[in-house]
Design an enzyme around this catalytic site. Structure first.
Site, PDB file in Angstrom:
ATOM      1  N   SER A 133      -3.820   0.075   6.572  1.00 28.60           N
ATOM      2  CA  SER A 133      -2.346  -0.080   6.741  1.00 28.60           C
ATOM      3  C   SER A 133      -1.890  -1.520   6.316  1.00 28.60           C
ATOM      4  CB  SER A 133      -1.583   0.296   8.377  1.00 28.60           C
ATOM      5  OG  SER A 133      -0.258  -0.189   8.483  1.00 28.60           O
ATOM      6  N   TYR A 147       7.811   0.727   0.560  1.00 26.34           N
ATOM      7  CA  TYR A 147       6.639   0.160   0.834  1.00 26.34           C
ATOM      8  C   TYR A 147       6.327   0.314   2.518  1.00 26.34           C
ATOM      9  CZ  TYR A 147       2.172  -2.261   1.449  1.00 26.34           C
ATOM     10  OH  TYR A 147       0.654  -2.512   1.660  1.00 26.34           O
ATOM     11  N   LYS A 151       3.992   2.685   4.997  1.00 26.04           N
ATOM     12  CA  LYS A 151       2.997   2.099   6.172  1.00 26.04           C
ATOM     13  C   LYS A 151       3.433   2.589   7.534  1.00 26.04           C
ATOM     14  CE  LYS A 151       0.144   0.535   2.947  1.00 26.04           C
ATOM     15  NZ  LYS A 151      -1.171   1.223   2.922  1.00 26.04           N
TER      16      LYS A 151
END
Length: 270
Positions: A133, A147, A151
Site C-alpha cells: 500500500s 491514486y 490504495k
C-alpha cells in the site's frame, strides 16, 4: 527456505525484495510485463528464480502465473502484490481511461493475485500475503485523488481479508511506505492533462520543500523481518516520518467527528 511470488519485480521495492530473498537462499517467482528483465537474477541464482511475464490486469493470466509458480516450486509461502504506479492529476483533470487503468492495476491487480494464491495457502494452512500500500492509503493529498482511491481500496479489502483467512493460518500484511527514491513519481508515473483552473493552487502546493526520500535498499531487512515474524503486523509503515503525520491526521478526524457528534446522533432518529 521460503518460496515467494512477487509482482512488479523488475524495479523498486519488488526488485529489492526479490534480491533480499534470493540472497539468503529463498526461491522467487518474479513477474513483470517484460520477463526478459530478469536475466541477471537468473545468471546469479539459477533455478531459484522463475521469471514470468505478467500483466496483473489480466485475471486469467494472473491465475495462470500463480499456478505455474506453485507447480514449478511445489509451494507458495510469501505472495507480494507490489505492481503499481502513480497517477498525478486533480480529480477533475483525470480522464475516464486514466482512472480505470489506475484502479485496474493498483486495486484489481492485487485482488486477482490474492484470489489466485489463496486456494494454495488455505490448503497448506500457511502463507503470507503482503500488499504494498502506501502512506497514501491512510492519508490523502491533493493531486493524487485516484491514486489514493486505489490504495484506500486496497487497504479496505485487505483489512476484511485478514479476518477472513486468519482461521486458515494465512497472515496478511499491508506495507505502507513513505517517500522513497524509486521511479514512482518518474518514468512509471502517468500525468493527467493540466487544467488552467488549478494553476494557482498547484503552484502553492509544489512550492513546498520536497520531503527527504528513503533508500529502497534499506527496506530489504525490514521485509524479511515482517515475513519471518511469528505474528506479523496487519499494517506497518516503511520509512521515517509517517507515524507523527498519521497521529495528527487521526487526531484531526476525531476532533471533527466530536465537533459534529450532536448532529450525527440526531440523524439517527428517535
Amino acid at each position: 527456505m521460503k518460496t515467494w511470488f512477487i509482482t512488479g519485480a523488475s524495479k523498486g521495492f519488488g526488485r529489492e525484495w526479490a534480491e533480499a530473498a534470493l540472497g539468503r537462499g529463498d526461491r522467487v517467482a518474479v513477474t513483470s510485463r517484460g520477463a526478459d528483465v530478469f536475466g541477471d537474477l537468473v545468471a546469479r541464482y539459477g533455478e531459484a528464480v522463475l521469471p514470468l511475464r505478467l500483466d496483473v490486469t489480466d485475471r486469467d493470466a494472473v491465475f495462470g502465473a500463480v499456478e505455474r509458480a506453485h507447480d514449478h516450486f511445489g509451494a507458495l509461502d510469501v505472495v507480494v502484490n507490489n505492481a503499481g504506479y502513480g497517477l498525478f492529476g486533480m480529480v477533475e483533470e483525470v480522464t475516464a481511461e486514466q482512472a480505470r487503468a489506475q484502479v485496474d492495476v493498483n486495486l484489481f491487480g492485487p485482488l486477482w493475485v490474492t484470489q489466485a494464491a489463496l486456494p494454495y495457502l488455505r490448503e497448506q494452512k500457511s502463507g503470507h500475503l503482503v500488499q504494498v500500500s502506501s502512506i497514501a492509503g491512510v492519508l490523502a493529498l491533493p493531486g493524487l485523488g485516484l491514486y489514493h482511491a486505489s490504495k484506500f481500496g486496497l487497504e479496505g479489502f485487505t483489512s476484511s481479508l485478514a479476518a477472513e483467512v486468519e482461521g486458515f493460518g494465512v497472515h496478511v500484511t499491508l506495507v505502507e511506505p513513505a517517500g522513497y527514491a524509486t521511479d514512482w513519481a518518474g518514468p512509471s508515473a502517468v500525468q493527467a492533462e493540466r487544467s488552467p483552473a488549478y494553476e494557482d493552487f498547484r503552484a502553492n502546493v509544489t512550492a513546498r520543500p520536497s520531503a527527504r526520500r528513503g533508500d529502497p535498499r534499506a527496506t530489504r531487512a525490514a521485509i524479511l523481518a515482517v515475513v519471518d515474524a511469528e505474528q506479523p503486523p496487519l499494517r506497518i509503515f516503511f520509512g521515517d516520518g509517517p507515524l507523527p503525520v498519521i497521529r495528527q491526521e487521526y487526531a484531526n478526524r476525531i476532533a471533527e467527528w466530536e465537533q459534529w457528534d450532536e448532529v450525527s446522533r440526531a440523524a439517527f432518529g428517535e
